[in-house]
Design a protein around this motif. Structure first.
Motif, short mmCIF file in Angstrom:
data_model
loop_
_atom_site.label_atom_id
_atom_site.label_comp_id
_atom_site.label_asym_id
_atom_site.label_seq_id
_atom_site.Cartn_x
_atom_site.Cartn_y
_atom_site.Cartn_z
N LEU A 172 0.73 -1.13 0.06
CA LEU A 172 -0.03 -0.08 -0.19
C LEU A 172 0.79 1.45 0.13
O LEU A 172 0.25 2.37 0.10
CB LEU A 172 -0.90 -0.17 1.14
N ASP A 173 2.16 1.12 -0.09
CA ASP A 173 3.10 2.50 -0.30
C ASP A 173 4.06 1.81 -1.35
O ASP A 173 4.97 1.40 -0.91
CB ASP A 173 3.64 2.65 1.15
N LEU A 174 3.95 2.41 -2.55
CA LEU A 174 4.76 2.29 -3.51
C LEU A 174 5.76 3.34 -3.71
O LEU A 174 6.84 3.15 -4.71
CB LEU A 174 4.22 1.90 -5.02
N VAL A 175 5.88 4.49 -2.78
CA VAL A 175 6.75 5.30 -2.62
C VAL A 175 7.96 5.20 -2.13
O VAL A 175 9.15 5.41 -2.64
CB VAL A 175 6.22 6.87 -2.13
N THR A 205 8.29 7.58 -11.01
CA THR A 205 8.20 7.57 -9.69
C THR A 205 7.09 8.63 -9.15
O THR A 205 6.74 8.16 -7.87
CB THR A 205 9.49 7.77 -9.04
N ALA A 206 6.92 9.61 -9.70
CA ALA A 206 5.96 10.61 -9.20
C ALA A 206 4.48 9.99 -9.17
O ALA A 206 3.77 10.44 -8.27
CB ALA A 206 5.90 11.87 -10.01
N ARG A 207 4.41 9.34 -9.97
CA ARG A 207 2.92 8.74 -10.02
C ARG A 207 2.65 7.76 -9.01
O ARG A 207 1.42 7.26 -8.72
CB ARG A 207 2.61 8.09 -11.49
N ARG A 208 3.84 7.20 -8.39
CA ARG A 208 3.49 6.02 -7.31
C ARG A 208 2.86 6.74 -6.10
O ARG A 208 2.37 5.96 -5.06
CB ARG A 208 5.03 5.47 -7.22
#
Length: 297
Positions: A172-175, A205-208
């Motif tokens: 639930l956290d791809l950042v 990476t920004a879209r994550r």
């Protein structure tokens, strides 16, 4: 970060992993006493028809459960969740729609999120044979992420109504890079896997940081009032445990957490790999009870 975070490299590795997994995926031989009352169907979505396997309950249906399998968004197949789907159909008394959603890198975010939401809309239509039955959505690992995303889309778009979302050891956290996430020694999910999966699924990476991809990151878990009630299941030794615990806390703040159940002594994918069959049976019985309660409330 390594070379695996380069999209062209991650895509190549993801395709190789997907091809290898497609040849090797077989369900664990669990619950041989439960027959597989199944049929192959096609579910319309905005991205084209999606194959699915329909599991039938032994008697009158109490509801319908839409399931999304795991595999880091790049590998996996519905057949891997066959024991779970058979168990839910038998013991929760629900139809189970086991989705074969599109995998990255061929189809990237947000395609599978939208496919799962479209499957919920299709399942809620009055022409279905279970018309009027209450609707649940769930998934394991990446499938749990997609179930969370579909539930957020349902909240945003005004439906369909979801009686329960089941988030079973979800990412639930791809950042946050996988290497920065706490994990037990020898954890199933290795940092390199996270790089490949996340990059193949969302190269930018920004879209994550999108709430559909990373609902537990930053303030993405705020403002969840009205979202579907949730059952969150985590594994003590899982690298993804902390983010699921954090999201469970946000769901609780919104009054949407039915229960958070942490399974002691196990790691990610325990039910698909090494978990003791009786432990798997106990967790599935717990899950089925929550589904049954949700669809009969």
């Amino acid at each position: 970060m390594s070379i695996l975070s380069k999209p062209f490299v991650a895509d190549r590795v993801a395709r190789l992993m997907g091809a290898a997994a497609a040849r090797a995926i077989t369900p664990r031989p669990l619950f041989p006493e439960i027959p597989g009352r199944t049929g192959e169907i096609s579910v319309p979505t905005r991205h084209g028809p999606m194959p699915a396997t329909l599991y039938r309950p032994p008697g009158d249906a109490r509801g319908v459960y839409v399931n999304a399998h795991g595999g880091g968004f790049v590998v996996g197949a519905p057949i891997g969740d066959d024991p779970l789907c058979r168990y839910l159909a038998e013991h929760a008394g629900v139809f189970v729609v086991n989705l074969d959603y599109a995998l990255a890198p061929a189809r990237r975010f947000p395609v599978p999120c939208e496919q799962v939401h479209d499957a919920l809309t299709w399942a809620a239509a009055p022409e279905r044979e279970w018309a009027g039955a209450r609707l649940c959505v769930g998934g394991q690992s990446a499938g749990g992420s997609l179930a969370a995303a579909a539930s957020r889309l349902a909240l945003r778009d005004g439906g369909p109504a979801i009686a329960l979302q089941v988030l079973h050891y979800p990412p639930l956290d791809l950042v946050t890079p996988a290497a920065a996430k706490p994990a037990a020694r020898g954890a199933v999910i290795r940092p390199w896997m996270g790089e490949v999966f996340d990059t193949a699924y969302i190269p930018d990476t920004a879209r994550r940081a999108d709430p559909l991809a990373s609902p537990a990151w930053g303030s993405n878990g705020d403002g969840l009032a009205g979202i579907a009630p949730a059952l969150v299941i985590t594994c003590e030794h899982d690298r993804l445990r902390a983010e699921a615990v954090a999201y469970a806390g946000k769901l609780a703040e919104a009054g949407a957490l039915v229960e958070h159940y942490d399974i002691a002594g196990v790691d990610h994918g325990y039910d698909l790999m090494r978990g003791e069959p009786e432990l798997v049976r106990r967790v599935y019985a717990f899950l089925a009870l929550h589904v049954e309660r949700a669809v009969t409330a």
